[in-house]
Design a protein around this motif. Structure first.
Motif, PDB file in Angstrom:
ATOM      1  N   CYS A 369       2.832  -1.862   0.444  1.00  0.00           N
ATOM      2  CA  CYS A 369       3.243  -0.418   1.146  1.00  0.00           C
ATOM      3  C   CYS A 369       4.686  -0.076   1.200  1.00  0.00           C
ATOM      4  O   CYS A 369       5.488  -1.302   1.344  1.00  0.00           O
ATOM      5  CB  CYS A 369       3.156  -1.806   2.570  1.00  0.00           C
ATOM      6  N   ASN A 371       7.301   0.599   2.965  1.00  0.00           N
ATOM      7  CA  ASN A 371       7.696   0.431   4.072  1.00  0.00           C
ATOM      8  C   ASN A 371       8.186  -0.413   3.691  1.00  0.00           C
ATOM      9  O   ASN A 371       7.282  -1.676   4.038  1.00  0.00           O
ATOM     10  CB  ASN A 371       6.657   0.475   5.420  1.00  0.00           C
ATOM     11  N   CYS A 391       1.856   3.648   1.508  1.00  0.00           N
ATOM     12  CA  CYS A 391       2.229   3.119   2.307  1.00  0.00           C
ATOM     13  C   CYS A 391       0.379   2.020   2.671  1.00  0.00           C
ATOM     14  O   CYS A 391      -0.903   2.628   1.803  1.00  0.00           O
ATOM     15  CB  CYS A 391       2.071   3.540   3.967  1.00  0.00           C
ATOM     16  N   CYS A 395       1.101   1.370   8.916  1.00  0.00           N
ATOM     17  CA  CYS A 395       2.562   1.849   8.670  1.00  0.00           C
ATOM     18  C   CYS A 395       2.305   2.996   8.252  1.00  0.00           C
ATOM     19  O   CYS A 395       2.972   4.743   8.932  1.00  0.00           O
ATOM     20  CB  CYS A 395       3.274   1.246   7.441  1.00  0.00           C
ATOM     21  N   ARG A 396       1.241   3.714   7.934  1.00  0.00           N
ATOM     22  CA  ARG A 396       1.050   5.686   8.121  1.00  0.00           C
ATOM     23  C   ARG A 396       0.843   6.060   9.063  1.00  0.00           C
ATOM     24  O   ARG A 396       1.191   6.636   9.262  1.00  0.00           O
ATOM     25  CB  ARG A 396      -0.189   5.388   6.604  1.00  0.00           C
ATOM     26  N   ARG A 398       1.382   4.940  11.903  1.00  0.00           N
ATOM     27  CA  ARG A 398       2.307   4.652  12.981  1.00  0.00           C
ATOM     28  C   ARG A 398       3.546   6.096  12.267  1.00  0.00           C
ATOM     29  O   ARG A 398       3.957   6.139  13.492  1.00  0.00           O
ATOM     30  CB  ARG A 398       3.590   4.293  13.021  1.00  0.00           C
ATOM     31  N   GLN A 399       3.650   5.857  11.497  1.00  0.00           N
ATOM     32  CA  GLN A 399       4.529   7.311  11.023  1.00  0.00           C
ATOM     33  C   GLN A 399       3.730   8.753  11.345  1.00  0.00           C
ATOM     34  O   GLN A 399       4.647   9.365  11.752  1.00  0.00           O
ATOM     35  CB  GLN A 399       4.487   7.272   8.952  1.00  0.00           C
ATOM     36  N   GLY A 400       3.137   8.881  11.500  1.00  0.00           N
ATOM     37  CA  GLY A 400       1.561   9.553  11.971  1.00  0.00           C
ATOM     38  C   GLY A 400       1.897  10.139  13.387  1.00  0.00           C
ATOM     39  O   GLY A 400       1.900  11.272  13.633  1.00  0.00           O
TER      40      GLY A 400
END
Ligand SMILES: [Zn+2]
Ligand SMILES: [Zn+2]
Length: 401
Positions: A369, A371, A391, A395-396, A398-400
């Motif tokens: 990942c 991150n 990611c 994590c992806r 959360r980024q979104g």
């Protein structure tokens, strides 16, 4: 072991015989043997040690093979046999092409008491440096674990060097005791550098690690026997298959009847994390891991916890693939070097696994990942890999947001 004998002076019938073997130091028995040889046949043994190799040089009048063989027996009897396990091939030409590759990845471990791990590690570091070998060698008071890579001849020689370093391994004198080495042909060394350290070989949960008895770690099953046991399970015989690796390794490939271990690191694993209860104290437990060493330690832990039928796949999945093939295996095998993953058995023959993220595509991609706080290992299909942009799923997501 190298045995050379030559008549160096035909007039006086003076012979020189040399026995090269990879064991430093001279045992008292060898000294006694030398003294006896010297007085009986006027042979003059001497020891030379070029580059860590010990060499016995016998010079004397009148040469007898019997005497030479006696020496040879003594020396080789004090050494572990080295057994090499190499990949299976589709055809003779594929085997030849593969064997012509200039380098190898060599993986082995040895569970044995090491008196001075720091000193032992230094010797290995020096040896590997001298032979341009790269990779990881860990030495602890409980043994040695190595995944290294280098030129073919150097890898083979290193295995013999190691076998010679540990003549005292329990059962080493017994027939069949060996240092099992997985040897894979590669185009170039598979590690960026050399790391040799005196450190723990395997990190189990502290509670399991504390009271390990490494003399009692379950029973080895040869790959063929493992295959028969797996077939037995299919036909209804009792037993559980335990994957002694991590989630992402299971995601990339596993034996069909094994459950996902549910842990990201071995230090989190316990009998209960694998779903074992006191009801399983007499259940046959079949453990496997990549090369076998994790099972040695976890097997000792299970035995300590009172599980009576503990079996481990000898040489791990690597040796199984080399010996039996992909029978019962799904997907690929995660490895801890530049290759990331290898086929079990013949390339491309194992049944493929569905992507653990979408369940649709076929597992093909593998990454850590992006991150850095997460750095989790992710296994997925190509479509998921493109969507997640380096990611992991969480994590992806959360980024979104
Ligand atoms: Zn997918
Ligand atoms: Zn992540």
């Amino acid at each position: 072991m190298l045995v050379k004998a030559a008549c160096t002076n035909e007039v006086t019938q003076r012979w020189t015989a040399s026995l090269g073997y990879t064991r430093t130091g001279v045992s008292p028995t060898l000294v006694r043997l030398a003294q006896k040889s010297a007085t009986e046949a006027r042979w003059r043994p001497s020891w030379l040690s070029p580059g860590g190799l010990a060499n016995v040089l016998l010079t004397g009048l009148g040469f007898t093979w019997k005497r030479l063989l006696k020496w040879r027996r003594h020396i080789s009897g004090r050494k572990l046999t080295v057994e090499f396990s190499s990949p299976a091939y589709l055809s003779e030409s594929a085997r030849l092409a593969s064997e012509q590759l200039p380098c190898r990845v060599l993986a082995f471990y040895l569970v044995t008491a090491v008196r001075d791990p720091r000193r032992e590690a230094l010797l290995h570091k020096q040896w590997c440096r001298d032979h341009s070998i790269v990779g990881r060698v860990w030495v602890s008071s409980r043994g040695i674990n190595a995944q290294v890579s280098g030129r073919t001849a150097d890898c083979v020689q290193y295995a013999h060097f190691v076998a010679g370093r540990f003549p005292g391994v329990k059962g080493a004198k017994a027939k069949g005791a060996s240092l099992l080495c997985k040897l894979d042909p590669v185009l170039e060394p598979a590690f960026p550098r050399l790391r040799v350290k005196a450190k723990k070989l395997i990190s189990l949960a502290p509670e399991l690690d504390r009271s390990l008895d490494m003399e009692d770690r379950g029973q080895d099953l040869e790959p063929g026997e493992w295959q028969r046991r797996m077939q037995g399970l299919e036909s209804g015989k009792p037993g559980k298959v335990l994957d002694i690796r991590n989630n992402y390794e299971w995601d990339l490939g596993h034996f069909a009847p094994a459950k996902r271990p549910g842990t990201e690191e071995l230090v989190e694993m316990s009998p209960s994390s694998l779903g074992l209860t006191s009801e399983d104290k007499d259940t046959p437990l079949y453990m496997y891991c990549t090369g076998g060493i994790r099972c040695e330690f976890f097997g000792a832990a299970l035995r300590k916890k009172g599980f009576r039928q503990v079996y481990k796949l000898k040489g791990g999945v690597q040796h199984y693939g080399n010996t039996v093939g992909d029978e019962g295996w799904k997907g690929r095998l995660f490895v801890f070097d530049r290759r990331n993953s290898v086929a079990v058995g013949l390339e491309g023959s194992a049944s493929q696994l569905a992507c653990p993220i979408c369940g649709g595509g076929v597992v093909e991609e593998f990454w850590n990942c992006a991150n850095l706080d997460c750095n989790r290992r992710v296994v997925a299909c190509r479509a998921c890999a493109e969507r997640l942009l380096g990611c992991c799923q969480e994590c992806r997501h959360r980024q979104g947001q």
